[in-house]
Design a protein around this motif. Structure first.
Motif, PDB file in Angstrom:
ATOM      1  N   ARG A   5      36.993   9.917  54.532  1.00 39.77           N
ATOM      2  CA  ARG A   5      36.709  10.190  55.942  1.00 39.77           C
ATOM      3  C   ARG A   5      37.392   9.121  56.774  1.00 39.77           C
ATOM      4  NH1 ARG A   5      33.739  14.863  57.865  1.00 39.77           N
ATOM      5  NH2 ARG A   5      33.394  15.898  55.883  1.00 39.77           N
ATOM      6  N   PRO A   6      37.774   9.422  57.987  1.00 38.73           N
ATOM      7  CA  PRO A   6      38.384   8.382  58.818  1.00 38.73           C
ATOM      8  C   PRO A   6      37.487   7.153  58.978  1.00 38.73           C
ATOM      9  CG  PRO A   6      38.741  10.538  59.796  1.00 38.73           C
ATOM     10  CD  PRO A   6      37.797  10.736  58.646  1.00 38.73           C
ATOM     11  N   VAL A   7      36.163   7.388  59.131  1.00 39.69           N
ATOM     12  CA  VAL A   7      35.223   6.278  59.329  1.00 39.69           C
ATOM     13  C   VAL A   7      34.026   6.466  58.410  1.00 39.69           C
ATOM     14  CG1 VAL A   7      33.863   4.965  60.986  1.00 39.69           C
ATOM     15  CG2 VAL A   7      35.948   6.130  61.755  1.00 39.69           C
ATOM     16  N   VAL A   8      33.690   5.422  57.664  1.00 42.63           N
ATOM     17  CA  VAL A   8      32.495   5.411  56.810  1.00 42.63           C
ATOM     18  C   VAL A   8      31.475   4.485  57.462  1.00 42.63           C
ATOM     19  CG1 VAL A   8      31.568   4.888  54.529  1.00 42.63           C
ATOM     20  CG2 VAL A   8      33.882   5.835  54.748  1.00 42.63           C
ATOM     21  N   ILE A   9      30.258   5.000  57.690  1.00 44.16           N
ATOM     22  CA  ILE A   9      29.208   4.252  58.381  1.00 44.16           C
ATOM     23  C   ILE A   9      28.059   4.010  57.408  1.00 44.16           C
ATOM     24  CG2 ILE A   9      27.561   4.266  60.286  1.00 44.16           C
ATOM     25  CD1 ILE A   9      29.530   6.131  61.772  1.00 44.16           C
ATOM     26  N   ILE A  10      27.690   2.752  57.236  1.00 44.50           N
ATOM     27  CA  ILE A  10      26.596   2.378  56.337  1.00 44.50           C
ATOM     28  C   ILE A  10      25.339   2.185  57.166  1.00 44.50           C
ATOM     29  CG2 ILE A  10      25.787   0.707  54.646  1.00 44.50           C
ATOM     30  CD1 ILE A  10      28.736   0.005  54.114  1.00 44.50           C
ATOM     31  N   GLY A  11      24.360   3.054  56.975  1.00 41.50           N
ATOM     32  CA  GLY A  11      23.095   2.951  57.684  1.00 41.50           C
ATOM     33  C   GLY A  11      22.926   4.027  58.731  1.00 41.50           C
ATOM     34  N   GLY A  12      21.780   4.727  58.681  1.00 45.69           N
ATOM     35  CA  GLY A  12      21.512   5.821  59.608  1.00 45.69           C
ATOM     36  C   GLY A  12      20.419   5.502  60.607  1.00 45.69           C
ATOM     37  N   GLY A  13      20.361   4.244  61.059  1.00 45.05           N
ATOM     38  CA  GLY A  13      19.460   3.884  62.143  1.00 45.05           C
ATOM     39  C   GLY A  13      20.131   4.094  63.488  1.00 45.05           C
ATOM     40  N   PRO A  14      19.540   3.552  64.569  1.00 44.76           N
ATOM     41  CA  PRO A  14      20.142   3.729  65.894  1.00 44.76           C
ATOM     42  C   PRO A  14      21.589   3.259  65.966  1.00 44.76           C
ATOM     43  CG  PRO A  14      17.915   2.918  66.127  1.00 44.76           C
ATOM     44  CD  PRO A  14      18.222   2.892  64.658  1.00 44.76           C
ATOM     45  N   THR A 261      36.415   6.644  50.507  1.00 40.73           N
ATOM     46  CA  THR A 261      37.456   5.837  51.130  1.00 40.73           C
ATOM     47  C   THR A 261      37.492   6.150  52.617  1.00 40.73           C
ATOM     48  OG1 THR A 261      39.157   7.519  50.725  1.00 40.73           O
ATOM     49  CG2 THR A 261      38.819   5.851  49.006  1.00 40.73           C
ATOM     50  N   GLY A 262      38.081   5.253  53.377  1.00 43.84           N
ATOM     51  CA  GLY A 262      38.177   5.463  54.814  1.00 43.84           C
ATOM     52  C   GLY A 262      39.180   4.516  55.432  1.00 43.84           C
ATOM     53  N   ASP A 263      39.532   4.793  56.677  1.00 46.42           N
ATOM     54  CA  ASP A 263      40.410   3.894  57.424  1.00 46.42           C
ATOM     55  C   ASP A 263      39.614   2.750  58.058  1.00 46.42           C
ATOM     56  OD1 ASP A 263      42.676   5.519  56.895  1.00 46.42           O
ATOM     57  OD2 ASP A 263      42.079   6.860  58.530  1.00 46.42           O
ATOM     58  N   HIS A 264      38.372   3.072  58.452  1.00 51.07           N
ATOM     59  CA  HIS A 264      37.516   2.088  59.108  1.00 51.07           C
ATOM     60  C   HIS A 264      36.110   2.179  58.518  1.00 51.07           C
ATOM     61  CE1 HIS A 264      40.433   1.155  62.313  1.00 51.07           C
ATOM     62  NE2 HIS A 264      40.743   2.440  62.257  1.00 51.07           N
ATOM     63  N   PHE A 265      35.388   1.040  58.573  1.00 53.45           N
ATOM     64  CA  PHE A 265      34.031   0.976  58.040  1.00 53.45           C
ATOM     65  C   PHE A 265      33.140   0.256  59.055  1.00 53.45           C
ATOM     66  CE2 PHE A 265      36.925   1.418  54.577  1.00 53.45           C
ATOM     67  CZ  PHE A 265      36.282   2.213  53.636  1.00 53.45           C
ATOM     68  N   ILE A 266      31.957   0.828  59.296  1.00 50.23           N
ATOM     69  CA  ILE A 266      30.965   0.213  60.183  1.00 50.23           C
ATOM     70  C   ILE A 266      29.699   0.004  59.368  1.00 50.23           C
ATOM     71  CG2 ILE A 266      29.525   0.526  62.232  1.00 50.23           C
ATOM     72  CD1 ILE A 266      31.768   2.134  63.489  1.00 50.23           C
ATOM     73  N   ASN A 267      29.178  -1.207  59.391  1.00 48.28           N
ATOM     74  CA  ASN A 267      27.995  -1.538  58.595  1.00 48.28           C
ATOM     75  C   ASN A 267      26.804  -1.865  59.487  1.00 48.28           C
ATOM     76  OD1 ASN A 267      26.429  -2.676  56.187  1.00 48.28           O
ATOM     77  ND2 ASN A 267      26.483  -4.405  57.593  1.00 48.28           N
ATOM     78  N   SER A 268      25.619  -1.314  59.136  1.00 48.58           N
ATOM     79  CA  SER A 268      24.389  -1.691  59.834  1.00 48.58           C
ATOM     80  C   SER A 268      23.271  -2.070  58.862  1.00 48.58           C
ATOM     81  CB  SER A 268      23.923  -0.563  60.756  1.00 48.58           C
ATOM     82  OG  SER A 268      23.568   0.603  60.022  1.00 48.58           O
ATOM     83  N   MET A 269      23.559  -2.154  57.562  1.00 47.19           N
ATOM     84  CA  MET A 269      22.541  -2.683  56.653  1.00 47.19           C
ATOM     85  C   MET A 269      22.515  -4.205  56.806  1.00 47.19           C
ATOM     86  SD  MET A 269      24.077  -2.354  52.778  1.00 47.19           S
ATOM     87  CE  MET A 269      25.637  -3.090  52.284  1.00 47.19           C
ATOM     88  N   PRO A 270      21.470  -4.893  56.323  1.00 52.61           N
ATOM     89  CA  PRO A 270      21.391  -6.345  56.517  1.00 52.61           C
ATOM     90  C   PRO A 270      22.683  -7.048  56.113  1.00 52.61           C
ATOM     91  CG  PRO A 270      19.336  -5.539  55.604  1.00 52.61           C
ATOM     92  CD  PRO A 270      20.282  -4.369  55.620  1.00 52.61           C
ATOM     93  N   ILE A 271      23.149  -7.927  56.979  1.00 54.83           N
ATOM     94  CA  ILE A 271      24.418  -8.602  56.739  1.00 54.83           C
ATOM     95  C   ILE A 271      24.360  -9.429  55.467  1.00 54.83           C
ATOM     96  CG2 ILE A 271      23.840 -10.605  58.170  1.00 54.83           C
ATOM     97  CD1 ILE A 271      26.780 -10.589  59.108  1.00 54.83           C
ATOM     98  N   SER A 272      23.180  -9.939  55.126  1.00 50.75           N
ATOM     99  CA  SER A 272      23.038 -10.696  53.882  1.00 50.75           C
ATOM    100  C   SER A 272      23.231  -9.793  52.668  1.00 50.75           C
ATOM    101  CB  SER A 272      21.659 -11.361  53.824  1.00 50.75           C
ATOM    102  OG  SER A 272      20.624 -10.393  53.952  1.00 50.75           O
ATOM    103  N   VAL A 426      27.116  -4.148  62.743  1.00 53.21           N
ATOM    104  CA  VAL A 426      26.441  -3.904  64.031  1.00 53.21           C
ATOM    105  C   VAL A 426      24.932  -3.796  63.819  1.00 53.21           C
ATOM    106  CG1 VAL A 426      28.452  -2.705  64.966  1.00 53.21           C
ATOM    107  CG2 VAL A 426      26.673  -1.387  63.801  1.00 53.21           C
ATOM    108  N   GLY A 427      24.197  -3.809  64.922  1.00 48.45           N
ATOM    109  CA  GLY A 427      22.775  -3.528  64.890  1.00 48.45           C
ATOM    110  C   GLY A 427      21.914  -4.740  64.584  1.00 48.45           C
ATOM    111  N   ARG A 428      20.604  -4.520  64.573  1.00 51.95           N
ATOM    112  CA  ARG A 428      19.650  -5.611  64.392  1.00 51.95           C
ATOM    113  C   ARG A 428      19.885  -6.345  63.075  1.00 51.95           C
ATOM    114  NH1 ARG A 428      13.053  -5.410  64.756  1.00 51.95           N
ATOM    115  NH2 ARG A 428      13.532  -5.274  66.960  1.00 51.95           N
ATOM    116  N   ASN A 429      19.844  -5.654  61.977  1.00 50.81           N
ATOM    117  CA  ASN A 429      20.018  -6.312  60.688  1.00 50.81           C
ATOM    118  C   ASN A 429      21.481  -6.566  60.367  1.00 50.81           C
ATOM    119  OD1 ASN A 429      17.350  -6.680  60.028  1.00 50.81           O
ATOM    120  ND2 ASN A 429      17.163  -4.748  58.919  1.00 50.81           N
ATOM    121  N   GLY A 430      22.359  -5.716  60.863  1.00 54.01           N
ATOM    122  CA  GLY A 430      23.776  -5.932  60.619  1.00 54.01           C
ATOM    123  C   GLY A 430      24.310  -7.187  61.273  1.00 54.01           C
TER     124      GLY A 430
END
Length: 498
Positions: A5-14, A261-272, A426-430
């Protein structure tokens, strides 16, 4: 099986869903991977026998029009206007929140009130004599604003319930972020002149008629309709990279493992957690920083009460150290549609804890029994036998902790992850920031726009002026103008929204 997908997003919160929604509006497809069985993160709505309840309460209020537009686009006419009322319950009496000077003094009595005044003047004298002395801890910051006696009555016990550590081990960052612009002087001005500058004084707010989860479930439907699937019960177990570029994620759903696989990735799971999922592993100092970040867990005991009406508040803060419960939500007062039987009331008894401690390890039956006993002892109108049923929801990593070392650990992680070419977190935990869902949306909105060709430093969102009710569309317009003139550079950080 390998998907792309062009963008893979980790986490389905806000945060994750907002990023997907903004990309969808620009015809960019994404895929969202969510570990839980429903979207929304801690902004989801849980159900039990037809009763609906939040994981905490979630107001929908913002002065940033672009966030407001997303809410309205998604839910349209499914918002209601909820009156805002929240109070502190201490020693059998109600206190306005934010503190109302005259009512507080009346409840405390003349002796306590006099001692509070002298304590406040002592703090101000100390500040006058030592103007360069910086408040480093939550305790120091609040005493500077309110004086020591008021701090011990209205801040110390509740704050230590929330965080599980002494107030002198919590950084002043958190106080400045959550109770900014409030002081005893401000309370006097409010009482005498009706000053409404303090941030928490809104009288009503928007709320989805079926709870905040309604927003994110509708967003999920829209994404999937337009070709951006949201996979639930799907855990990201590895994030593969080549130097400073992410190449794929390995995810597991049930017994099936697949690659994306993807061109871009956005993460919102805890950064740790992201640091520990990277392969090859990041440098040792990055892993050590991730290990050093702490979180506070949370559980809610939802009680069904055989009473058609109890107290009028949306929520109550329970400051007495004699009770383990920290906050009580009255979901019927958020929206009547949250409660299927008009003759009943549903209360959310909120307990702040950490995995492995006594509260967390109690069985669901023991927790329901504890909550039922405490609601009766609090003398809020619930009698023995009124509690008919209940359920328990546990939430890991609900609150990023601002302890004495968090800032240095977070800086190491921020420096490392911002060096990646195609990964944003991104996001609170990200981002390990104790902010509200609107702030999470804002960071994700800007991350999506970075993918679309704009340049935003999302780590500069909400660093200092973090609370939304002091922030206007006019100020937001100035920030957008600054971005146009100097892409990626802001002269002042954006605040959070709630």
């Amino acid at each position: 099986m390998v998907n792309s997908r062009p963008v893979v997003i980790i986490g389905g919160g806000p945060a994750g869903l907002t990023a997907g929604y903004e990309l969808m509006r620009h015809n960019v497809r994404s895929i969202v991977l969510e570990k839980a069985n429903k979207v929304g993160g801690i902004s989801r709505t849980e159900t039990y026998k037809g009763y609906r309840f939040d994981i905490g309460g979630h107001r929908f209020f913002t002065k940033v029009s672009e966030v407001q537009e997303i809410w309205k686009d998604i839910l349209s006419d499914d918002f209601i206007q909820a009156p805002r009322l929240s109070r502190i319950y201490y020693d059998g009496k109600f206190y306005d929140y934010p503190l109302s000077l005259f009512k507080t003094l009346k409840n405390l009595g003349p002796l306590s009130s006099t001692l509070i005044l002298f304590s406040y003047l002592k703090a101000k004298l100390r500040r006058y004599l030592h103007p360069d002395l910086e408040a480093m801890t939550f305790e120091d910051w609040v005493i500077d604003c309110f004086g020591e006696r008021l701090y011990r009555i209205f801040f110390k016990t509740y704050t230590e319930k929330v965080w599980g550590i002494p107030c002198n081990q919590i950084r002043a960052d958190w106080a400045a972020q959550r109770i900014r612009n409030m002081s005893l002087k401000q309370a006097v001005l409010n009482a005498l002149f009706g000053n409404q500058d303090a941030k928490s004084l809104i009288k009503k707010f928007d709320y989805p008629r079926l709870g905040p989860g309604m927003m994110w479930e509708r967003c999920q439907e829209l994404l999937e309709t337009y070709g951006s699937p949201v996979h639930l019960n799907t855990e990201v177990v590895r994030v593969e990279r080549e130097k400073k570029r992410v190449t794929k994620v390995i995810a597991r759903r049930g017994d099936n493992t697949f690659e994306l696989t993807g061109d871009h990735f956005i993460n919102s799971m805890p950064i740790s957690l992201l640091a520990h999922r990277l392969y090859p592993s990041p440098p040792d100092q990055v892993l050590a920083a991730a290990q050093g970040l702490n979180y506070r867990d949370f559980l809610i005991v939802s009680l069904i009460i055989n009473r058609d009406h109890l107290f009028p508040d949306n929520w109550l803060y329970i400051h007495s150290p004699d009770f383990k419960v920290g906050r009580i939500q009255n979901f019927k007062n958020w929206s009547r549609e949250m409660v299927p039987d008009a003759s009943k009331t549903c209360l959310g008894m909120e307990y702040f804890c950490s995995q492995g401690d006594d509260l967390w390890e109690m069985s669901n039956g023991q927790l329901i029994e504890l909550a039922a006993k405490e609601i009766v002892r609090l003398d809020l109108g619930v009698k023995p036998g009124d509690v008919e049923d209940g359920c328990v929801i546990r939430q890991r990593k609900a609150y990023p902790v601002y302890d004495s070392e968090y800032r240095q650990h977070l800086q190491v992680l921020q420096d490392y992850f911002t060096s990646f070419e195609n990964l944003q977190t991104v996001g609170r935990n990200g981002m390990h920031r104790y902010n509200n869902q609107d702030h999470s949306m804002l960071t994700a909105l800007l991350a999506a726009r970075n993918i679309l060709g704009e340049q935003h430093d999302i780590w500069n969102v909400n660093v200092e002026r973090s609370y939304h009710e002091n922030f206007t569309d006019q100020e937001w317009s100035k920030v957008k103008l600054q971005k146009t003139k100097n892409p990626g550079i802001y002269s002042q950080p954006l605040p959070s929204v709630q």
